[in-house]
Design a protein around this motif. Structure first.
Motif, short mmCIF file in Angstrom:
data_model
loop_
_atom_site.label_atom_id
_atom_site.label_comp_id
_atom_site.label_asym_id
_atom_site.label_seq_id
_atom_site.Cartn_x
_atom_site.Cartn_y
_atom_site.Cartn_z
N VAL A 21 0.97 -1.16 0.08
CA VAL A 21 0.18 0.06 -0.13
C VAL A 21 1.00 1.18 -0.14
O VAL A 21 1.90 1.15 0.72
CB VAL A 21 -0.90 0.11 1.22
CG1 VAL A 21 -1.83 1.34 1.12
CG2 VAL A 21 -1.77 -1.12 1.30
N TYR A 22 0.51 2.26 -1.03
CA TYR A 22 1.12 3.48 -0.87
C TYR A 22 0.19 4.33 -0.43
O TYR A 22 -1.00 4.60 -1.14
CB TYR A 22 1.54 3.90 -2.31
CG TYR A 22 2.25 5.05 -2.23
CD1 TYR A 22 3.07 5.68 -1.38
CD2 TYR A 22 1.92 5.97 -3.42
CE1 TYR A 22 3.76 7.08 -1.34
CE2 TYR A 22 2.29 7.26 -3.38
CZ TYR A 22 3.39 7.81 -2.52
OH TYR A 22 3.78 9.10 -2.62
N PHE A 23 0.30 5.30 0.79
CA PHE A 23 -0.70 6.32 1.13
C PHE A 23 -0.08 7.56 0.75
O PHE A 23 0.87 7.64 0.98
CB PHE A 23 -0.97 6.30 2.65
CG PHE A 23 -1.65 4.96 3.28
CD1 PHE A 23 -3.09 5.03 2.94
CD2 PHE A 23 -0.88 4.00 3.76
CE1 PHE A 23 -3.76 3.73 3.41
CE2 PHE A 23 -1.63 2.85 4.28
CZ PHE A 23 -2.87 2.75 4.17
N THR A 24 -1.11 8.69 0.10
CA THR A 24 -0.61 9.84 -0.38
C THR A 24 -1.72 10.64 -0.41
O THR A 24 -3.01 10.72 -0.23
CB THR A 24 -0.13 9.69 -1.66
OG1 THR A 24 0.36 11.08 -2.13
CG2 THR A 24 -1.29 9.38 -2.91
N GLY A 25 -1.54 12.01 -0.21
CA GLY A 25 -2.37 13.16 0.02
C GLY A 25 -2.97 13.25 -1.37
O GLY A 25 -2.41 12.74 -2.24
N ASP A 26 -4.10 13.70 -1.14
CA ASP A 26 -4.73 13.71 -2.45
C ASP A 26 -4.14 14.76 -3.54
O ASP A 26 -3.40 15.68 -3.03
CB ASP A 26 -6.13 14.54 -2.50
CG ASP A 26 -7.47 13.48 -1.97
OD1 ASP A 26 -6.96 12.59 -1.96
OD2 ASP A 26 -8.70 13.86 -2.05
N LYS A 27 -4.50 14.90 -4.81
CA LYS A 27 -3.60 15.78 -5.67
C LYS A 27 -4.45 16.74 -6.47
O LYS A 27 -5.37 16.73 -6.35
CB LYS A 27 -3.11 14.79 -6.99
CG LYS A 27 -1.98 13.74 -6.41
CD LYS A 27 -1.41 13.03 -7.53
CE LYS A 27 -0.30 12.25 -6.69
NZ LYS A 27 0.75 12.05 -7.49
N ASP A 28 -3.67 18.00 -6.59
CA ASP A 28 -4.32 19.01 -7.17
C ASP A 28 -4.53 18.94 -8.65
O ASP A 28 -4.19 17.58 -9.31
CB ASP A 28 -3.87 20.53 -6.89
CG ASP A 28 -2.46 20.26 -7.65
OD1 ASP A 28 -1.96 19.72 -8.69
OD2 ASP A 28 -1.47 21.37 -6.95
N VAL A 66 8.46 5.10 -4.64
CA VAL A 66 7.49 3.96 -4.37
C VAL A 66 7.09 3.52 -5.86
O VAL A 66 6.88 2.04 -6.00
CB VAL A 66 6.52 4.70 -3.83
CG1 VAL A 66 5.15 3.52 -3.56
CG2 VAL A 66 6.79 4.85 -2.44
N LEU A 67 6.72 4.12 -6.67
CA LEU A 67 6.16 3.55 -8.00
C LEU A 67 7.39 2.95 -8.49
O LEU A 67 7.14 1.68 -9.50
CB LEU A 67 5.68 4.89 -9.03
CG LEU A 67 4.49 5.68 -8.21
CD1 LEU A 67 4.03 6.73 -9.29
CD2 LEU A 67 3.41 4.59 -7.87
N GLU A 68 8.54 3.34 -8.60
CA GLU A 68 9.75 2.57 -9.45
C GLU A 68 9.92 1.23 -8.71
O GLU A 68 10.03 0.13 -9.19
CB GLU A 68 10.99 3.35 -9.18
CG GLU A 68 12.08 2.39 -9.60
CD GLU A 68 12.38 2.42 -11.40
OE1 GLU A 68 12.87 1.45 -11.54
OE2 GLU A 68 11.41 3.04 -11.95
N GLY A 69 9.42 1.12 -7.16
CA GLY A 69 9.72 0.04 -6.41
C GLY A 69 8.88 -1.26 -6.95
O GLY A 69 8.71 -2.17 -6.49
N ARG A 70 7.61 -0.88 -7.47
CA ARG A 70 6.64 -1.54 -8.03
C ARG A 70 7.28 -2.78 -8.85
O ARG A 70 6.56 -3.81 -8.87
CB ARG A 70 5.58 -0.90 -8.80
CG ARG A 70 4.54 0.02 -8.12
CD ARG A 70 3.50 0.61 -8.69
NE ARG A 70 4.19 1.45 -9.90
CZ ARG A 70 3.52 1.87 -10.75
NH1 ARG A 70 2.23 1.84 -11.00
NH2 ARG A 70 4.22 2.46 -12.07
N LYS A 71 8.31 -2.52 -9.61
CA LYS A 71 8.82 -3.63 -10.18
C LYS A 71 9.19 -4.70 -9.42
O LYS A 71 9.47 -5.80 -10.15
CB LYS A 71 9.78 -2.92 -11.37
CG LYS A 71 11.12 -2.55 -10.73
CD LYS A 71 11.92 -2.02 -11.63
CE LYS A 71 13.44 -1.43 -10.71
NZ LYS A 71 14.10 -0.77 -11.87
N HIS A 72 9.30 -4.61 -8.35
CA HIS A 72 9.94 -5.80 -7.50
C HIS A 72 8.63 -6.35 -6.73
O HIS A 72 9.02 -7.34 -5.87
CB HIS A 72 10.88 -5.02 -6.24
CG HIS A 72 12.05 -4.46 -6.89
ND1 HIS A 72 13.20 -5.33 -7.58
CD2 HIS A 72 12.53 -3.21 -6.96
CE1 HIS A 72 13.96 -4.47 -7.99
NE2 HIS A 72 13.71 -3.15 -7.64
#
Length: 89
Positions: free
Chosen positions: A37-44, A61-67
């Protein structure tokens, strides 16, 4: 809750949710899987989060998805705007 676009070589399920209720539902539906899980604040409107730490961490985090292993789940959860997250953490 809507599926996120996955990298072409992805072998895992990626789900984007917003808020605690959607997050709990996504986890409940996939409780037999390994979940990341990646928790993040909403985006504008420009795609930037109000949270500077989230902005800095997201590319890593997104780069780490490859693992992420096959048959696992990656949940990308937006927690709300700036004042909201503290009420459900």
């Amino acid at each position: 809750m809507e599926p996120a676009s996955e990298p072409a070589s992805s072998r895992f399920e990626e789900v984007r949710v917003s808020g605690f209720g959607d997050f709990c539902g996504a986890v409940e539906q996939r409780r037999d899987k390994t979940i990341f899980v990646y928790f993040t604040g909403d985006k504008d409107a420009e795609g930037r989060s109000w949270c500077p730490d989230c902005e800095e961490a997201e590319p890593v985090v997104l780069e780490g998805r490859k693992h992420i292993p096959e048959d696992a789940v990656f949940i990308y959860c937006q927690v709300g705007d700036r004042p909201y997250p503290r009420s459900w953490w």
